[in-house]
Scaffold this motif. Structure first.
Motif, PDB file in Angstrom:
ATOM      1  N   ALA A   1       0.851  -1.190   0.000  1.00 20.91           N
ATOM      2  CA  ALA A   1       0.000   0.000   0.000  1.00 20.91           C
ATOM      3  C   ALA A   1       0.887   1.241   0.000  1.00 20.91           C
ATOM      4  O   ALA A   1       2.059   1.178   0.390  1.00 20.91           O
ATOM      5  N   VAL A   2       0.331   2.376  -0.432  1.00 25.14           N
ATOM      6  CA  VAL A   2       1.095   3.619  -0.548  1.00 25.14           C
ATOM      7  C   VAL A   2       0.416   4.688   0.287  1.00 25.14           C
ATOM      8  O   VAL A   2      -0.795   4.926   0.155  1.00 25.14           O
ATOM      9  N   ALA A   3       1.206   5.335   1.180  1.00 27.87           N
ATOM     10  CA  ALA A   3       0.685   6.428   1.996  1.00 27.87           C
ATOM     11  C   ALA A   3       0.583   7.708   1.157  1.00 27.87           C
ATOM     12  O   ALA A   3       1.013   7.766   0.002  1.00 27.87           O
ATOM     13  N   LYS A   4       0.033   8.766   1.767  1.00 21.49           N
ATOM     14  CA  LYS A   4      -0.164  10.010   1.029  1.00 21.49           C
ATOM     15  C   LYS A   4       1.142  10.680   0.641  1.00 21.49           C
ATOM     16  O   LYS A   4       1.191  11.443  -0.322  1.00 21.49           O
TER      17      LYS A   4
ATOM     18  N   ASP B   1      -1.353  10.165   6.396  1.00 20.07           N
ATOM     19  CA  ASP B   1      -0.587  11.279   5.826  1.00 20.07           C
ATOM     20  C   ASP B   1       0.856  10.888   5.535  1.00 20.07           C
ATOM     21  O   ASP B   1       1.447  11.366   4.566  1.00 20.07           O
ATOM     22  N   SER B   2       1.422  10.033   6.364  1.00 21.41           N
ATOM     23  CA  SER B   2       2.812   9.631   6.190  1.00 21.41           C
ATOM     24  C   SER B   2       2.967   8.156   6.535  1.00 21.41           C
ATOM     25  O   SER B   2       2.187   7.606   7.328  1.00 21.41           O
ATOM     26  N   HIS B   3       3.972   7.533   5.936  1.00 22.75           N
ATOM     27  CA  HIS B   3       4.240   6.134   6.262  1.00 22.75           C
ATOM     28  C   HIS B   3       4.727   5.981   7.697  1.00 22.75           C
ATOM     29  O   HIS B   3       4.628   4.904   8.290  1.00 22.75           O
ATOM     30  N   LYS B   4       5.252   7.072   8.255  1.00 21.46           N
ATOM     31  CA  LYS B   4       5.729   7.016   9.642  1.00 21.46           C
ATOM     32  C   LYS B   4       4.573   6.782  10.620  1.00 21.46           C
ATOM     33  O   LYS B   4       4.762   6.142  11.654  1.00 21.46           O
ATOM     34  N   ASP B   5       3.395   7.313  10.275  1.00 26.84           N
ATOM     35  CA  ASP B   5       2.233   7.083  11.135  1.00 26.84           C
ATOM     36  C   ASP B   5       1.898   5.597  11.221  1.00 26.84           C
ATOM     37  O   ASP B   5       1.539   5.087  12.287  1.00 26.84           O
ATOM     38  N   VAL B   6       2.047   4.886  10.102  1.00 29.34           N
ATOM     39  CA  VAL B   6       1.767   3.446  10.096  1.00 29.34           C
ATOM     40  C   VAL B   6       2.831   2.695  10.864  1.00 29.34           C
ATOM     41  O   VAL B   6       2.533   1.754  11.609  1.00 29.34           O
ATOM     42  N   LEU B   7       4.089   3.098  10.703  1.00 25.97           N
ATOM     43  CA  LEU B   7       5.176   2.420  11.409  1.00 25.97           C
ATOM     44  C   LEU B   7       5.092   2.653  12.912  1.00 25.97           C
ATOM     45  O   LEU B   7       5.401   1.753  13.707  1.00 25.97           O
TER      46      LEU B   7
ATOM     47  N   ASN C   1       2.290   3.368  14.660  1.00 22.37           N
ATOM     48  CA  ASN C   1       1.059   2.793  15.219  1.00 22.37           C
ATOM     49  C   ASN C   1       0.510   1.722  14.282  1.00 22.37           C
ATOM     50  O   ASN C   1      -0.481   1.953  13.573  1.00 22.37           O
ATOM     51  N   PRO C   2       1.127   0.537  14.238  1.00 21.42           N
ATOM     52  CA  PRO C   2       0.592  -0.518  13.363  1.00 21.42           C
ATOM     53  C   PRO C   2      -0.774  -1.024  13.808  1.00 21.42           C
ATOM     54  O   PRO C   2      -1.530  -1.581  13.005  1.00 21.42           O
ATOM     55  N   ASP C   3      -1.093  -0.815  15.117  1.00 20.16           N
ATOM     56  CA  ASP C   3      -2.410  -1.255  15.571  1.00 20.16           C
ATOM     57  C   ASP C   3      -3.532  -0.408  14.979  1.00 20.16           C
ATOM     58  O   ASP C   3      -4.707  -0.784  15.044  1.00 20.16           O
ATOM     59  N   LEU C   4      -3.170   0.741  14.367  1.00 19.55           N
ATOM     60  CA  LEU C   4      -4.174   1.552  13.683  1.00 19.55           C
ATOM     61  C   LEU C   4      -4.811   0.761  12.549  1.00 19.55           C
ATOM     62  O   LEU C   4      -6.019   0.850  12.321  1.00 19.55           O
ATOM     63  N   ILE C   5      -3.997  -0.048  11.871  1.00 20.28           N
ATOM     64  CA  ILE C   5      -4.521  -0.882  10.794  1.00 20.28           C
ATOM     65  C   ILE C   5      -5.486  -1.912  11.358  1.00 20.28           C
ATOM     66  O   ILE C   5      -6.576  -2.139  10.824  1.00 20.28           O
ATOM     67  N   SER C   6      -5.090  -2.537  12.481  1.00 20.48           N
ATOM     68  CA  SER C   6      -5.934  -3.581  13.080  1.00 20.48           C
ATOM     69  C   SER C   6      -7.286  -3.025  13.489  1.00 20.48           C
ATOM     70  O   SER C   6      -8.333  -3.611  13.191  1.00 20.48           O
TER      71      SER C   6
ATOM     72  N   ASP D   1      -4.096  -9.128  13.667  1.00 22.61           N
ATOM     73  CA  ASP D   1      -2.805  -8.729  14.226  1.00 22.61           C
ATOM     74  C   ASP D   1      -1.810  -8.489  13.092  1.00 22.61           C
ATOM     75  O   ASP D   1      -1.735  -9.271  12.135  1.00 22.61           O
ATOM     76  N   ILE D   2      -1.052  -7.414  13.209  1.00 25.32           N
ATOM     77  CA  ILE D   2      -0.041  -7.074  12.212  1.00 25.32           C
ATOM     78  C   ILE D   2       1.233  -7.838  12.537  1.00 25.32           C
ATOM     79  O   ILE D   2       1.836  -7.642  13.599  1.00 25.32           O
ATOM     80  N   ALA D   3       1.632  -8.716  11.629  1.00 26.19           N
ATOM     81  CA  ALA D   3       2.815  -9.531  11.860  1.00 26.19           C
ATOM     82  C   ALA D   3       4.101  -8.843  11.419  1.00 26.19           C
ATOM     83  O   ALA D   3       5.150  -8.993  12.046  1.00 26.19           O
ATOM     84  N   ASP D   4       4.041  -8.056  10.346  1.00 26.87           N
ATOM     85  CA  ASP D   4       5.256  -7.430   9.818  1.00 26.87           C
ATOM     86  C   ASP D   4       4.874  -6.193   9.025  1.00 26.87           C
ATOM     87  O   ASP D   4       3.876  -6.186   8.301  1.00 26.87           O
ATOM     88  N   VAL D   5       5.677  -5.125   9.195  1.00 28.19           N
ATOM     89  CA  VAL D   5       5.502  -3.879   8.445  1.00 28.19           C
ATOM     90  C   VAL D   5       6.865  -3.461   7.917  1.00 28.19           C
ATOM     91  O   VAL D   5       7.804  -3.283   8.697  1.00 28.19           O
ATOM     92  N   ASP D   6       6.991  -3.311   6.615  1.00 29.03           N
ATOM     93  CA  ASP D   6       8.242  -2.908   5.979  1.00 29.03           C
ATOM     94  C   ASP D   6       7.997  -1.703   5.089  1.00 29.03           C
ATOM     95  O   ASP D   6       6.899  -1.513   4.553  1.00 29.03           O
ATOM     96  N   VAL D   7       9.064  -0.908   4.921  1.00 29.00           N
ATOM     97  CA  VAL D   7       9.006   0.258   4.038  1.00 29.00           C
ATOM     98  C   VAL D   7       9.555  -0.152   2.683  1.00 29.00           C
ATOM     99  O   VAL D   7      10.635  -0.750   2.591  1.00 29.00           O
ATOM    100  N   GLY D   8       8.808   0.147   1.639  1.00 30.76           N
ATOM    101  CA  GLY D   8       9.211  -0.225   0.287  1.00 30.76           C
ATOM    102  C   GLY D   8       9.776   0.946  -0.485  1.00 30.76           C
ATOM    103  O   GLY D   8      10.532   1.774   0.055  1.00 30.76           O
TER     104      GLY D   8
END
Length: 330
Positions: free
Chosen positions: A141-144, A189-195, A197-202, A222-229
């Protein structure tokens, strides 16, 4: 013809053995005895009728024995009708026993319908007791801000027996969770927000009610892994700039071609004008000869004109020589 008593007894014994073999092959006496010993009331005639209907009696009686011992209220007709419909009687009975032990309300008709629908009813009951974890593939997925985020989620589901018939399967759950991840990351707004707070996705995905219309009930995501592409935004901007450059080059080439065409047109016009000048100059000697013949121009006048022309050419030549010396001195 007299038959000896010994031979008569042997022949009689052989006939009795053959008759018993035929009788036991047609009438499952041992199965009938096992059923009576287990408390299952079934007659020999019923077992013979099963043979005539091409139903294997052991496929019906043995599950009936298990159901009776487990305290289930089932009938021979129910099991036999399910067998004739192409169902797995033993698996349905095992599922009913498991549901009864786990205090899950499951009727025989629903279990049979689930089995005939092609689903594993025993596995469904086991998933109701012991939830299953489904891992999604790597969702991109791509952030803003244009940064790509790759997420792997684990979805804990429990089988919903009420919706097993006609409910969507695991593929739908995985697709919906992936869609929720893409939507949540794309609205950040930023990929940093996802990194951070990964529970935001959950929370966001779980609140969408993704298990509606499926054969499962989602317990947790549950979020098992989050990587920046990759920096997708920068890549798109680079491609856009390259496309703009190509467009500008094409337009510049078009303007150059138009300028070249205009230059060629001007050269053609110059040649045309020179032709007209030459044509006009060719009329001068004719006019002078006509003036000489008519007496409008005298010989001395003609000589003075030639002297003036020669003087003009001499002055022009001297001027070109002086200009050349000036350029060399500078």
């Amino acid at each position: 013809m007299n038959i000896e008593p010994g031979l008569y007894l042997v022949l009689l014994a052989a006939i009795i053995i053959i008759a018993l073999s035929i009788l036991l092959s047609v009438v499952p006496v041992m199965l009938w005895i096992s059923a009576l010993a287990s408390g299952v009331r079934i007659s020999i005639i019923t077992l013979i009728a099963m043979r005539l209907r091409r139903v294997t009696p052991s496929r019906i009686v043995n599950p009936m024995i298990k159901a009776t011992k487990a305290g289930l209220d089932l009938s021979i007709n129910q099991l036999e009708s399910h067998f004739l419909a192409g169902g797995n009687v033993d698996r349905v009975v095992n599922a009913l026993i498991a549901a009864h032990r786990a205090k899950i309300h499951l009727e025989f008709e629903r279990a049979a319908a689930i089995d005939l629908a092609g689903r594993d009813v025993l596995q469904a009951v086991q998933m109701s007791v012991n939830p299953r974890v489904i891992e999604t593939p790597n969702v991109s997925a791509v952030a803003k801000n244009g940064i790509e985020v790759k997420v792997i989620a684990r979805v804990t589901v429990r089988a919903n027996i009420e919706r097993l018939v006609g409910g969507a399967g695991e593929e739908t759950i995985i697709a919906r969770v992936g869609e929720g991840i893409v939507t949540t990351v794309g609205s950040s707004d930023s990929h940093k927000d996802v990194l951070e707070n990964p529970d935001l996705i959950s929370r966001t995905v779980l609140g969408k009610g993704l298990d509606a219309g499926t054969a499962f009930e989602i317990l947790s995501i549950d979020i098992a892994d989050v990587d920046v592409g990759k920096n997708i935004g920068a890549h798109l901007q680079t491609e856009q700039a390259e496309a703009d450059k190509r467009i500008a080059q094409a337009k510049a080439e078009e303007r150059r071609a138009m300028a070249v065409a205009a230059e060629q047109e001007m050269k053609a016009k110059v040649v045309e004008m020179r032709a007209k000048v030459v044509e006009s100059e060719s009329q001068v000697p004719l006019a002078m000869s006509e003036a000489l013949r008519s007496g409008k121009l005298g010989v001395m006048d003609y000589m003075n004109l030639k002297n003036i022309d020669a003087d003009t050419q001499m002055r022009s030549t001297l001027g070109k020589i002086n200009d050349g010396k000036s350029e060399k001195d500078s």
